[in-house]
Design an enzyme around this catalytic site. Structure first.
Site, mmCIF file in Angstrom:
data_model
loop_
_atom_site.group_PDB
_atom_site.id
_atom_site.type_symbol
_atom_site.label_atom_id
_atom_site.label_comp_id
_atom_site.label_asym_id
_atom_site.label_seq_id
_atom_site.Cartn_x
_atom_site.Cartn_y
_atom_site.Cartn_z
ATOM 1 C CG ASN A 170 4.852 -2.191 3.419
ATOM 2 O OD1 ASN A 170 4.638 -3.413 3.347
ATOM 3 N ND2 ASN A 170 6.107 -1.852 3.934
ATOM 4 C CB THR A 171 0.153 -1.691 5.531
ATOM 5 O OG1 THR A 171 1.263 -1.019 6.249
ATOM 6 C CG2 THR A 171 -0.633 -2.535 6.649
ATOM 7 C CB ALA A 213 1.480 6.942 4.177
ATOM 8 N N GLY A 214 -1.184 5.331 3.830
ATOM 9 C CA GLY A 214 -2.597 5.035 4.123
ATOM 10 C C GLY A 214 -3.598 4.756 2.974
ATOM 11 N N GLY A 263 -0.304 3.123 7.487
ATOM 12 C CA GLY A 263 -0.713 1.781 7.719
ATOM 13 C C GLY A 263 -2.028 1.799 8.198
ATOM 14 C CE LYS A 313 8.311 6.817 2.963
ATOM 15 N NZ LYS A 313 7.306 5.784 2.916
#
Lengths: 254, 67
Positions: free
Chosen positions: A205-206, A183-184, A157, A96
């Site tokens: 992830n987050t 992301a996001g 995040g 990535k």
């Protein structure tokens, strides 16, 4: 099926491995997510701490394809070096590409991302660049030969979800390689929305690791990605301004 | 022997002569250690035969959690 380069995957959910409350919870979250692809970062080892936990010890990596990232890189050169370090593990050939261009927003540097992608493709990597939701940049990355394009939904995040569905839909429509929204993502509805727009996958992830119950959220995200994909494949009804009755208008008993 | 490892100057005993020796000196039973030796990323198979000498620069990295 999600096909990236030479490989196909059952799951359309890619899961990050950062910031879980503990490694056991992470292991459980990974398991219930039923993901096939895990992301990692490459960092210096602490030579004075021989017992530092290594994530790969807790997770049976034979069951997953590893997608290391180049996070921490601010130039193409740094990203290429990190990719080569990851590859030297002998465990993965995907990368990535993540080249940050702005410390406040963590938005990617488009020029360095293009350069790193080009260089790593020449080196034979399977390259998945993290990019902004710029339609032209996504096209240029595909033209270089990127194996998938990973536009951000909103800043890393932030949990803000899909802030520009129009651009995402343009990218999805024009692309012949998988589009993985990265992301996001904040909640399952964001994952459903992205998949309903026609995304081929979600990398998050987050949203899981930072949830009050990461294991339950991992399952919710698994179902959300599946739901969104099914909805996309089924083809939703057009949006109409006025009501259309579902029940027959004739034969009403009076 | 003095080596620059992950940015720190470290003194190592005389019996340490290869990359594998250095890894064993600091870590026991590490499944994944990625090594850069004097700016060159080396594959795992060459760790036991790759010799280190005084003043060499080593980077030891591994996978950590990330998204």
């Amino acid at each position: 099926m999600l096909t990236i380069g030479e490989k196909s995957f059952q799951s359309h959910l890619l899961l990050g491995t950062g910031k879980y409350p503990n490694v056991d919870m992470q292991k459980q979250a990974v398991a219930v997510s039923e993901t096939n692809i895990l992301t990692f970062s490459v960092r210096r080892m602490d030579i004075y701490e021989p017992s530092q936990p290594n994530l790969l010890e807790k997770i049976d990596i034979q069951n997953y394809d590893l997608l290391p990232n180049t996070a921490g890189a601010y130039t193409a050169k740094e990203a290429v070096r990190t990719a080569k370090l990851a590859n030297a593990s002998g465990l993965c050939d995907m990368i990535k590409v993540e080249v940050i261009g702005d410390k406040k927003t963590l938005l990617p540097d488009p020029v360095e991302t293009l350069k790193a992608t080009e260089e790593l493709l020449k080196e034979g990597f399977t390259v998945l660049p993290y990019t902004s939701d710029d339609v032209v940049l996504a096209r240029k990355l595909e033209e270089l030969g990127a194996h998938a394009i990973m536009p951000g939904a909103s800043p890393i995040g932030s949990g803000q979800g899909i802030i520009n569905p129009l651009n995402l839909s343009f990218i999805i429509e024009q692309s012949n390689v998988p589009i993985i929204v990265d992301a996001g993502i904040g909640s399952p509805k964001d994952a459903v929305y992205a998949m309903e727009l026609g995304a081929d996958g979600i990398l998050l992830n987050t949203a899981v690791s930072g949830a009050a119950d990461p294991v339950k959220m991992a399952e919710a995200m698994k179902l959300a990605v599946q739901t969104g994909r099914l909805g996309y494949e089924a083809g939703r009804i057009p949006i109409k301004r006025c009501a259309t009755a579902s029940s027959p208008q004739e034969g009403i008993s009076v | 022997m003095s080596l620059l490892i992950n940015g720190s100057t470290v003194q190592l005993p005389e019996h340490v002569s290869t990359v594998s020796d250095v890894i064993l000196h600091f870590f026991t039973d590490r499944p994944v250690v990625i090594v850069e030796h004097n700016g060159e990323i080396i594959d795992k198979a060459s760790h036991p035969t790759r010799e280190v000498t005084d003043g060499d620069k080593l980077e030891f990295v591994h996978f950590v959690g990330g998204g």
